[in-house]
Enzyme design. Structure first.
Site, PDB file in Angstrom:
ATOM      1  N   THR A 147      44.369  34.982  31.509  1.00  0.00           N
ATOM      2  CA  THR A 147      44.172  35.296  32.928  1.00  0.00           C
ATOM      3  C   THR A 147      44.701  36.681  33.282  1.00  0.00           C
ATOM      4  O   THR A 147      45.695  37.141  32.691  1.00  0.00           O
ATOM      5  CB  THR A 147      44.877  34.243  33.814  1.00  0.00           C
ATOM      6  OG1 THR A 147      44.746  34.616  35.183  1.00  0.00           O
ATOM      7  CG2 THR A 147      46.363  34.114  33.506  1.00  0.00           C
ATOM      8  N   SER A 197      52.611  31.763  39.281  1.00  0.00           N
ATOM      9  CA  SER A 197      52.624  30.295  39.398  1.00  0.00           C
ATOM     10  C   SER A 197      53.003  29.745  38.029  1.00  0.00           C
ATOM     11  O   SER A 197      52.968  30.470  37.020  1.00  0.00           O
ATOM     12  CB  SER A 197      51.226  29.772  39.780  1.00  0.00           C
ATOM     13  OG  SER A 197      50.343  29.907  38.679  1.00  0.00           O
ATOM     14  N   TYR A 199      51.264  27.688  36.345  1.00  0.00           N
ATOM     15  CA  TYR A 199      50.052  27.820  35.519  1.00  0.00           C
ATOM     16  C   TYR A 199      49.961  29.211  34.880  1.00  0.00           C
ATOM     17  O   TYR A 199      49.761  29.338  33.665  1.00  0.00           O
ATOM     18  CB  TYR A 199      48.786  27.552  36.362  1.00  0.00           C
ATOM     19  CG  TYR A 199      47.596  28.299  35.824  1.00  0.00           C
ATOM     20  CD1 TYR A 199      46.991  27.895  34.638  1.00  0.00           C
ATOM     21  CD2 TYR A 199      47.129  29.464  36.447  1.00  0.00           C
ATOM     22  CE1 TYR A 199      45.937  28.626  34.096  1.00  0.00           C
ATOM     23  CE2 TYR A 199      46.083  30.186  35.916  1.00  0.00           C
ATOM     24  CZ  TYR A 199      45.489  29.766  34.731  1.00  0.00           C
ATOM     25  OH  TYR A 199      44.477  30.502  34.199  1.00  0.00           O
ATOM     26  N   HIS A 200      50.103  30.265  35.711  1.00  0.00           N
ATOM     27  CA  HIS A 200      49.989  31.621  35.154  1.00  0.00           C
ATOM     28  C   HIS A 200      51.093  31.865  34.115  1.00  0.00           C
ATOM     29  O   HIS A 200      50.882  32.556  33.120  1.00  0.00           O
ATOM     30  CB  HIS A 200      50.067  32.671  36.276  1.00  0.00           C
ATOM     31  CG  HIS A 200      48.832  32.736  37.140  1.00  0.00           C
ATOM     32  ND1 HIS A 200      48.740  32.127  38.366  1.00  0.00           N
ATOM     33  CD2 HIS A 200      47.627  33.337  36.939  1.00  0.00           C
ATOM     34  CE1 HIS A 200      47.537  32.356  38.899  1.00  0.00           C
ATOM     35  NE2 HIS A 200      46.841  33.079  38.046  1.00  0.00           N
ATOM     36  N   LYS A 203      50.228  30.963  30.618  1.00  0.00           N
ATOM     37  CA  LYS A 203      49.378  31.933  29.906  1.00  0.00           C
ATOM     38  C   LYS A 203      50.229  33.089  29.364  1.00  0.00           C
ATOM     39  O   LYS A 203      49.859  33.740  28.382  1.00  0.00           O
ATOM     40  CB  LYS A 203      48.280  32.455  30.830  1.00  0.00           C
ATOM     41  CG  LYS A 203      47.350  31.368  31.358  1.00  0.00           C
ATOM     42  CD  LYS A 203      46.201  31.037  30.410  1.00  0.00           C
ATOM     43  CE  LYS A 203      45.320  29.942  30.963  1.00  0.00           C
ATOM     44  NZ  LYS A 203      44.097  29.702  30.223  1.00  0.00           N
ATOM     45  N   GLN A 226      41.140  37.032  32.103  1.00  0.00           N
ATOM     46  CA  GLN A 226      40.005  36.887  33.016  1.00  0.00           C
ATOM     47  C   GLN A 226      40.421  36.883  34.488  1.00  0.00           C
ATOM     48  O   GLN A 226      41.470  36.369  34.844  1.00  0.00           O
ATOM     49  CB  GLN A 226      39.275  35.579  32.689  1.00  0.00           C
ATOM     50  CG  GLN A 226      38.040  35.355  33.545  1.00  0.00           C
ATOM     51  CD  GLN A 226      37.155  34.264  32.989  1.00  0.00           C
ATOM     52  OE1 GLN A 226      36.236  34.525  32.225  1.00  0.00           O
ATOM     53  NE2 GLN A 226      37.435  33.041  33.357  1.00  0.00           N
ATOM     54  N   LEU A 257      36.416  32.724  46.353  1.00  0.00           N
ATOM     55  CA  LEU A 257      35.079  33.098  46.820  1.00  0.00           C
ATOM     56  C   LEU A 257      34.145  31.884  46.864  1.00  0.00           C
ATOM     57  O   LEU A 257      33.390  31.700  47.821  1.00  0.00           O
ATOM     58  CB  LEU A 257      34.509  34.232  45.950  1.00  0.00           C
ATOM     59  CG  LEU A 257      33.152  34.775  46.346  1.00  0.00           C
ATOM     60  CD1 LEU A 257      33.065  35.142  47.824  1.00  0.00           C
ATOM     61  CD2 LEU A 257      32.801  36.006  45.501  1.00  0.00           C
ATOM     62  N   THR A 271      39.066  29.849  55.135  1.00  0.00           N
ATOM     63  CA  THR A 271      40.518  29.660  55.056  1.00  0.00           C
ATOM     64  C   THR A 271      41.193  30.851  54.386  1.00  0.00           C
ATOM     65  O   THR A 271      41.598  30.794  53.221  1.00  0.00           O
ATOM     66  CB  THR A 271      40.832  28.376  54.256  1.00  0.00           C
ATOM     67  OG1 THR A 271      40.155  28.476  52.981  1.00  0.00           O
ATOM     68  CG2 THR A 271      40.366  27.126  54.972  1.00  0.00           C
ATOM     69  N   GLU A 342      53.385  34.771  47.620  1.00  0.00           N
ATOM     70  CA  GLU A 342      52.721  35.955  47.052  1.00  0.00           C
ATOM     71  C   GLU A 342      52.835  37.098  48.055  1.00  0.00           C
ATOM     72  O   GLU A 342      53.067  36.864  49.242  1.00  0.00           O
ATOM     73  CB  GLU A 342      51.243  35.654  46.716  1.00  0.00           C
ATOM     74  CG  GLU A 342      50.416  35.242  47.916  1.00  0.00           C
ATOM     75  CD  GLU A 342      48.993  34.775  47.578  1.00  0.00           C
ATOM     76  OE1 GLU A 342      48.591  34.778  46.407  1.00  0.00           O
ATOM     77  OE2 GLU A 342      48.270  34.413  48.532  1.00  0.00           O
TER      78      GLU A 342
HETATM   79  N1  USQ Z   1      43.029  32.280  48.808  1.00  0.00           N
HETATM   80  C1  USQ Z   1      42.754  32.313  50.153  1.00  0.00           C
HETATM   81  N2  USQ Z   1      42.084  31.246  50.682  1.00  0.00           N
HETATM   82  C2  USQ Z   1      41.664  30.179  49.945  1.00  0.00           C
HETATM   83  C3  USQ Z   1      41.936  30.170  48.561  1.00  0.00           C
HETATM   84  C4  USQ Z   1      42.630  31.238  48.020  1.00  0.00           C
HETATM   85  O1  USQ Z   1      43.089  33.253  50.867  1.00  0.00           O
HETATM   86  O2  USQ Z   1      41.064  29.257  50.517  1.00  0.00           O
HETATM   87  C5  USQ Z   1      43.756  33.413  48.187  1.00  0.00           C
HETATM   88  C6  USQ Z   1      45.028  32.983  47.446  1.00  0.00           C
HETATM   89  O3  USQ Z   1      46.137  32.905  48.317  1.00  0.00           O
HETATM   90  C7  USQ Z   1      45.130  34.091  46.402  1.00  0.00           C
HETATM   91  C8  USQ Z   1      43.683  34.466  46.097  1.00  0.00           C
HETATM   92  O4  USQ Z   1      42.921  33.976  47.194  1.00  0.00           O
HETATM   93  O5  USQ Z   1      45.759  35.215  46.940  1.00  0.00           O
HETATM   94  C9  USQ Z   1      43.131  33.903  44.812  1.00  0.00           C
HETATM   95  O6  USQ Z   1      43.245  32.502  44.787  1.00  0.00           O
HETATM   96  P1  USQ Z   1      42.305  31.616  43.823  1.00  0.00           P
HETATM   97  O7  USQ Z   1      42.621  30.171  44.080  1.00  0.00           O
HETATM   98  O8  USQ Z   1      40.901  32.044  43.961  1.00  0.00           O
HETATM   99  O9  USQ Z   1      42.759  32.095  42.358  1.00  0.00           O
HETATM  100  P2  USQ Z   1      44.035  31.774  41.441  1.00  0.00           P
HETATM  101  O10 USQ Z   1      44.888  30.716  42.003  1.00  0.00           O
HETATM  102  O11 USQ Z   1      44.681  33.071  41.117  1.00  0.00           O
HETATM  103  O12 USQ Z   1      43.424  31.173  40.099  1.00  0.00           O
HETATM  104  C10 USQ Z   1      42.074  31.373  39.661  1.00  0.00           C
HETATM  105  C11 USQ Z   1      41.767  30.329  38.591  1.00  0.00           C
HETATM  106  C12 USQ Z   1      42.645  30.586  37.367  1.00  0.00           C
HETATM  107  C13 USQ Z   1      42.457  32.010  36.887  1.00  0.00           C
HETATM  108  C14 USQ Z   1      42.746  32.992  38.007  1.00  0.00           C
HETATM  109  C15 USQ Z   1      42.392  34.406  37.608  1.00  0.00           C
HETATM  110  O13 USQ Z   1      41.964  29.010  39.093  1.00  0.00           O
HETATM  111  O14 USQ Z   1      42.298  29.665  36.347  1.00  0.00           O
HETATM  112  O15 USQ Z   1      43.306  32.262  35.802  1.00  0.00           O
HETATM  113  O16 USQ Z   1      41.920  32.676  39.146  1.00  0.00           O
HETATM  114  S1  USQ Z   1      43.437  35.600  38.384  1.00  0.00           S
HETATM  115  O17 USQ Z   1      43.565  35.280  39.819  1.00  0.00           O
HETATM  116  O18 USQ Z   1      42.823  36.900  38.217  1.00  0.00           O
HETATM  117  O19 USQ Z   1      44.738  35.520  37.767  1.00  0.00           O
END
Ligand code: USQ
Length: 412
Positions: A147, A197, A199-200, A203, A226, A257, A271, A342
């Site tokens: 990630t 997190s 989870y992160h 990795k 990724q 997204l 949200t 965050e």
């Molecule tokens: N966020 C919002 N509103 C929402 C959901 C999320 O504002 O309804 C914000 C979160 O607070 C965060 C960002 O959007 O700042 C990204 O959240 P996310 O749930 O889209 O992504 P994340 O938790 O980081 O995890 C996802 C995958 C994970 C992968 C990671 C890649 O679940 O498996 O490793 O994206 S990365 O984010 O580049 O580390």
């Protein structure tokens, strides 16, 4: 190539298995159905009606004439079965693609049980795989889905490089350890980690396991850092309704997204957490499967360090995505209290040259593709449970999360 896809029933694993099979590879899926079990635990389900794996595999054979094999193995627990599969002299794989990890940051932060499960499952799965490859004595290329989050999302006044950073240290000893004049020595290190997190963090632990086994046992390993996937269909999953990929919209597994696209389709206020100032890296699911294929075709040599690619194609700020959807589909934007711990705002600049040099043509954000996902969401809107939309897993006790004001309580 003979390829085993660990976690081949999941959101990334399934389209990858189909893509590789379609490209002529001999693919076997390994899965323990943990992702489907967590759906049941959370009372959530995929927006799209995913079929049981056996039905998916039969449907693929029907439309493509190609059979994908399957072995039900818990990679984190059933080492002997994993070793038997990898060590098979005749049918053992040339490469293993490793997706067999718990991948949701919010789920990993839910409570002590989910934190411990995420660490136990993810680190054991990775370590069992590496041990099995060594014990098999076979030359198997390991391709792991890591990630972007291992780096954290800050900038140090430079673009985030692909895994490694050259640092200068001031040395005052010579190579034999004797005192010497102060002099500068260059060293290459893994880019400092800063996971956000549990989870992160798993990795990050994986990265160190990989570095050790590449050095000590000369394993060939590629680690793909990724970004956030968006989209749901690939050309293969779109070939038959029974091949449809899963699509998560709930507060734990839905990613930003894709969640916004479902919310836009339902007339649910988007949200946005806090100010929405977080910038993240993104990649479309069609590019993800191509990247895996490129990584498989370009393995490191034995004895090389771990090959690290940044698997992302563009960066976006969360509130900009919300505003874009507001413009193209009239969605309302709600700023809900951020359940995560965050930064309120961050910049993110990332190097992604390695895949571009190998020929990746990025599928970037476009109105057409956004509408494609929204259409899928609209098509299956009657399957949505509105109660599952708010993100309720909290990073710290002081955080609050909630349902946006004006959110509908019934589906349109
Ligand atoms: N966020 C919002 N509103 C929402 C959901 C999320 O504002 O309804 C914000 C979160 O607070 C965060 C960002 O959007 O700042 C990204 O959240 P996310 O749930 O889209 O992504 P994340 O938790 O980081 O995890 C996802 C995958 C994970 C992968 C990671 C890649 O679940 O498996 O490793 O994206 S990365 O984010 O580049 O580390």
């Amino acid at each position: 190539m003979k390829i085993v896809v660990l976690g081949g029933d999941g959101f990334c694993g399934w389209p990858t298995a189909l893509h590789l099979s379609d490209a002529g590879h001999d693919v076997t899926i390994v899965d323990n159905f943990s992702r489907r079990a967590i759906d049941a635990e959370l009372g959530a389900s995929s927006l799209t009606p995913i079929r049981p794996l056996a039905e998916r595999l039969d449907a693929w054979e029907e439309v493509s004439g190609r059979r994908i094999g399957f072995a039900e193995i818990d990679v984190a627990r059933d080492y002997d079965a994993l070793l038997a599969l990898i060590g098979d002299e005749e049918n053992g794989p040339d490469a293993v693609v490793h997706f067999a990890e718990q991948r949701a940051a919010p789920y990993s932060m839910k409570n002590s049980r989910t934190k411990r499960y995420t660490v136990d499952n993810n680190t054991n799965a990775t370590h069992n795989l590496l041990c099995a490859v060594v014990e098999s004595g076979r030359d198997v290329h390991v391709v792991h889905l890591g990630t972007m989050g291992v780096y954290g999302y800050g900038t140090a006044g430079m673009k985030i490089p692909e895994g490694y950073l050259t640092v200068q240290v001031t040395a005052d000893e010579d190579a034999a350890g004797n005192p010497a004049e102060e002099h500068q020595v260059s060293q290459e290190i893994l880019y400092p980690s800063n996971p956000g997190s549990v989870y992160h963090m798993t990795k990050v632990l994986d990265q160190h396991l990989f570095a050790y086994y590449a050095k000590n046992d000369r394993l060939r390993i590629t680690d793909l850092h990724q970004g956030i996937i968006w989209g749901t269909h690939t050309p293969q999953t779109a070939r038959d309704e029974r091949l449809i990929n899963r699509f998560d919209y709930d507060g734990d597994y839905g990613t930003v997204l894709n969640r916004f696209l479902v919310q836009a389709a339902l007339g649910y206020p988007l949200t946005v957490h806090g100010t929405g100032g977080q910038t993240r890296a993104f990649i479309h699911i069609r590019d993800m499967v191509r990247c895996i294929e490129l990584a498989l075709a370009n393995p490191p040599e034995r004895g090389d360090r771990v090959k690290i690619f940044n698997q992302m194609t563009e960066t976006h700020r969360v509130r900009d995505l919300a505003e874009l959807l507001g413009r193209i589909s009239g969605a309302q934007v709600a700023h809900v209290p951020n359940p995560r711990n965050e930064s309120a705002e961050n910049e993110l600049h990332v190097v992604n040259d390695a895949f571009l040099e190998l020929g990746l043509k990025p599928t970037t954000l476009s109105d057409g593709l956004l509408h494609e996902v929204e259409d899928t969401a609209r098509r299956y809107a009657d399957r949505v449970d509105l109660d599952k939309i708010p993100a309720r897993s909290l990073w710290t006790r002081g955080n609050r999360a909630g349902v946006p004001e004006g959110a509908p309580t019934q589906r349109p």
